[in-house]
Scaffold this active site. Sequence first.
Site, mmCIF file in Angstrom:
data_model
loop_
_atom_site.group_PDB
_atom_site.id
_atom_site.type_symbol
_atom_site.label_atom_id
_atom_site.label_comp_id
_atom_site.label_asym_id
_atom_site.label_seq_id
_atom_site.Cartn_x
_atom_site.Cartn_y
_atom_site.Cartn_z
ATOM 1 N N ARG A 183 11.961 -8.496 10.864
ATOM 2 C CA ARG A 183 11.260 -7.518 11.701
ATOM 3 C C ARG A 183 10.437 -8.251 12.709
ATOM 4 O O ARG A 183 10.269 -9.457 12.582
ATOM 5 C CB ARG A 183 10.458 -6.521 10.962
ATOM 6 C CG ARG A 183 10.967 -5.180 10.249
ATOM 7 C CD ARG A 183 9.945 -4.740 9.415
ATOM 8 N NE ARG A 183 9.504 -5.543 8.227
ATOM 9 C CZ ARG A 183 8.165 -5.899 8.205
ATOM 10 N NH1 ARG A 183 7.237 -5.891 9.115
ATOM 11 N NH2 ARG A 183 7.996 -6.763 6.945
ATOM 12 N N LYS A 328 10.894 0.704 8.175
ATOM 13 C CA LYS A 328 9.528 0.530 8.107
ATOM 14 C C LYS A 328 8.593 1.200 9.356
ATOM 15 O O LYS A 328 7.379 1.374 9.250
ATOM 16 C CB LYS A 328 9.063 -1.087 8.427
ATOM 17 C CG LYS A 328 9.396 -1.781 7.092
ATOM 18 C CD LYS A 328 8.557 -1.260 5.800
ATOM 19 C CE LYS A 328 8.173 -1.925 4.811
ATOM 20 N NZ LYS A 328 9.218 -2.638 3.690
ATOM 21 N N HIS A 347 2.875 0.751 0.002
ATOM 22 C CA HIS A 347 4.016 -0.196 -0.093
ATOM 23 C C HIS A 347 4.192 -0.708 -1.458
ATOM 24 O O HIS A 347 3.484 -1.879 -1.998
ATOM 25 C CB HIS A 347 3.649 -1.432 0.984
ATOM 26 C CG HIS A 347 4.756 -2.460 0.946
ATOM 27 N ND1 HIS A 347 4.631 -3.646 1.469
ATOM 28 C CD2 HIS A 347 5.973 -2.143 1.053
ATOM 29 C CE1 HIS A 347 5.963 -4.298 1.594
ATOM 30 N NE2 HIS A 347 6.572 -3.296 1.523
ATOM 31 N N SER A 365 6.362 -8.546 1.328
ATOM 32 C CA SER A 365 7.896 -8.819 0.959
ATOM 33 C C SER A 365 8.095 -10.004 0.389
ATOM 34 O O SER A 365 7.609 -11.178 0.269
ATOM 35 C CB SER A 365 8.403 -9.071 2.564
ATOM 36 O OG SER A 365 9.491 -9.240 2.837
ATOM 37 N N LYS A 369 9.201 -6.475 -5.771
ATOM 38 C CA LYS A 369 8.920 -4.987 -5.871
ATOM 39 C C LYS A 369 10.267 -4.476 -6.259
ATOM 40 O O LYS A 369 10.352 -3.909 -7.163
ATOM 41 C CB LYS A 369 8.605 -4.309 -4.345
ATOM 42 C CG LYS A 369 7.125 -4.549 -4.355
ATOM 43 C CD LYS A 369 6.705 -3.880 -2.977
ATOM 44 C CE LYS A 369 7.364 -4.080 -1.979
ATOM 45 N NZ LYS A 369 7.419 -5.602 -1.481
ATOM 46 N N THR A 370 11.159 -4.885 -5.548
ATOM 47 C CA THR A 370 12.773 -4.498 -5.671
ATOM 48 C C THR A 370 13.234 -4.956 -7.130
ATOM 49 O O THR A 370 13.686 -4.247 -8.031
ATOM 50 C CB THR A 370 13.675 -4.618 -4.676
ATOM 51 O OG1 THR A 370 13.028 -4.187 -3.372
ATOM 52 C CG2 THR A 370 14.930 -3.995 -4.885
ATOM 53 N N ASP A 384 10.401 0.634 -2.818
ATOM 54 C CA ASP A 384 9.484 -0.080 -1.763
ATOM 55 C C ASP A 384 8.351 0.979 -1.101
ATOM 56 O O ASP A 384 7.580 0.439 -0.484
ATOM 57 C CB ASP A 384 10.439 -0.367 -0.780
ATOM 58 C CG ASP A 384 9.828 -1.480 0.464
ATOM 59 O OD1 ASP A 384 9.569 -2.503 -0.116
ATOM 60 O OD2 ASP A 384 9.698 -0.965 1.682
ATOM 61 N N ARG A 449 20.122 -8.954 3.244
ATOM 62 C CA ARG A 449 19.737 -7.748 2.669
ATOM 63 C C ARG A 449 21.111 -6.889 2.179
ATOM 64 O O ARG A 449 22.008 -6.829 2.813
ATOM 65 C CB ARG A 449 18.871 -6.853 3.425
ATOM 66 C CG ARG A 449 17.635 -7.638 3.824
ATOM 67 C CD ARG A 449 16.564 -6.967 2.936
ATOM 68 N NE ARG A 449 15.072 -7.954 3.171
ATOM 69 C CZ ARG A 449 14.051 -7.607 2.429
ATOM 70 N NH1 ARG A 449 14.102 -6.216 1.564
ATOM 71 N NH2 ARG A 449 12.894 -8.120 2.558
#
Length: 665
Positions: A183, A328, A347, A365, A369-370, A384, A449
């Site tokens: 990003r 996002k 988030h 990031s 989390k994932t 997410d 990703r």
Amino acid sequence: MATENGEFSFNSSVRGRNGLPKIQTHKKAEDVETDKEICHDDSAQPVKAQTLDELHSLQKKKSAPTTPLTATQGPFAEEDRQKQQLQSISASLASLTRETGPKVVKGDPARTAETPRVSAVSHQQHHHFSPTLNISDSALKFTHILYNLSPAELYEQAIKYEKGSFITSSGALATLSGAKTGRSPRDKRVVKDETTADDLWWGKGSPNIEMDEHTFLVNRERAVDYLCSLEKVFVNDQFLNWDPEHRIKVRIVSARAYHSLFMHNMCIRPTPEELENFGTPDFTIYNAGQFPCNRYTHYMTSSTSIDLNLARREMVILGTQYAGEMKKGLFGVMHYLMPKRQILSLHSGCNMGKDGDVALFFGLSGTGKTTLSTDHNRYLIGDDEHCWSDNGVSNIEGGCYAKCVDLSREKEPDIWNAIKFGTVLENVVFDEHTREVDYSDKSVTENTRAAYPIEFIPNAKIPCVGPHPKNVILLACDAFGVLPPVSKLSLPQTMYHFISGYTALVAGTEDGIKEPTATFSACFGAAFIMLHPTKYAAMLAEKMQKHGATGWLVNTGWSGGSYGSGSRIKLAYTRKIIDAIHSGALLEANYTKTEIFGLEIPTEIEGVPSEILDPANTWSDKNAYKDTLLKLGGLFKKNFEVFLNYKIGADNNLTEEILAAGPNF
Ligand SMILES: Nc1ncnc2c1ncn2[C@@H]1O[C@H](COP(=O)(O)OP(=O)(O)OP(=O)(O)O)[C@@H](O)[C@H]1O
Ligand SMILES: O=C([O-])CC(=O)C(=O)O
Ligand SMILES: [Ca+2]
Ligand SMILES: [Mn+2]
């Protein structure tokens, strides 16, 4: 054929002595009767086609019309419905200066033989000019609309027309996102108008870089003209938020099959019935990412601009093809819309145990989390983006976006297995012949990703909603290696760390960052929040208190020294820590308090070596440990200065307690 003695052999009656079948040269009498002139060599029925085109036309049958038409609808209802849908798309793509939408037609322009089922429509606003005055060449051309295509259709589009698109050995679609592989937060702008000037968080620390309405319209026009100049565009009509009361309709207009498949996977996919009744979207993205913005345009500081206009409910993307901007970008919109309805947007990842105990995983990031919400022993609600309302938690999305760098089947089996047909694999490197992906190869980027629909995870909880959370886990990937692997937090500590949002940013997800550095990002997602961080923090405190949730701080980063000398905590250990939180065992453990940060750390956890639980033990150089601890404490203090003058919620005591819950020295 079975012989008399029961053995199996090939047809021996027509075999010669050498074992080869004999060629029959004489027709039997009955054959001659049915078979007049031609000699056949097959027994199957011939195809019912006279030409190759006819043969090919047999291969595909028309998709069934979705829902049966109700009695009140006339015979042309289906055509009317399709016409309305196209009109709505043309209206979305309308130029604001010419006041007309493009002539749109459904279907792939390459299939010239196919006549569209609905004749072309265009959108025209009522205005006082004579229409002829507005005619330009662009108004004379058609734009083909590829509307909510299936993954198979999108694969074909990508492979035929988008360089860098390939099928990997597991069936995923490998693709390149172009020059941007992360990003671009410094190019994200938000229109500042009367409403947003008061509502939103502006200034130091805020992610919202202002732009004016006029500049937004200049960029919008640029994107729309670019998209309409193409022979075809992809349109996705989908939903956000699994909570039916607070579902948002989104439309994504894009130029690449990659973008369309990415959003197909990441947003909630409508049923055919829902799609028919979709109507007008609540929010529209114009993704013209291949086309740059004009640097002569006011406010533009690079060729990339991601522009949000909340009043118009629109987002324009120019100059970046990184698909995460769409995901996002919509998250930012939810961070505005949901709190207005007293719903907290987060988030965070989220999963649920067999007994219905829900855990939230916050973190910046690359903090886990994932990885940690995808747990074979628990139901995955989402990886997410979530909402916490009076009804409980709901996932905003319909898919997951996992980091793939160094992915292994052994450590992350569910994610590994989700990388199959339908999954978008961004920027990975693969063997040119076998198409086996090498997840350790960072030649294109560190930030490789995989985007897949959530149901690719076997124990996904569909619909993706759950009861109020029991545990709130704050993940930090501490590159300094001084935060304990796990600490139990008081409510004020949870708020202090939530507002601080500390991590060592892992390389790659944001453009330009090449190695871990300490970062503070309010609410573990300052890049996406729209309101002041204290607004979200107050809501979180209120909800945690009301529902009795426990806060935890988990360091998924370094142990035994800082980045460079220590090493990252083994994923297997982190998983054991998380297991002990879920089971409730950790709540029962014995605790000691650390110096400086005042964190409660357990003395024992099943499956984790006790000596790593206190980082002071793992550093060989005790002075270096203390220095580093003080250094990090100082960074926390400095970061928190900007929040000292804010009140958090209605309760003054809580504000005082939060300020006191940070490092003390
Ligand atoms: N101890 C650990 N705990 C968690 N993750 C670890 C650990 N050690 C290594 N990792 C790796 O760190 C990465 C965590 O990334 P993950 O995809 O979970 O990030 P994320 O928080 O979901 O970020 P984003 O918001 O960017 O999607 C994975 O590549 C994982 O394999
Ligand atoms: O947005 C992205 O590119 C990936 C992501 O989830 C994050 O950075 O939090
Ligand atoms: Ca993730
Ligand atoms: Mn994320």
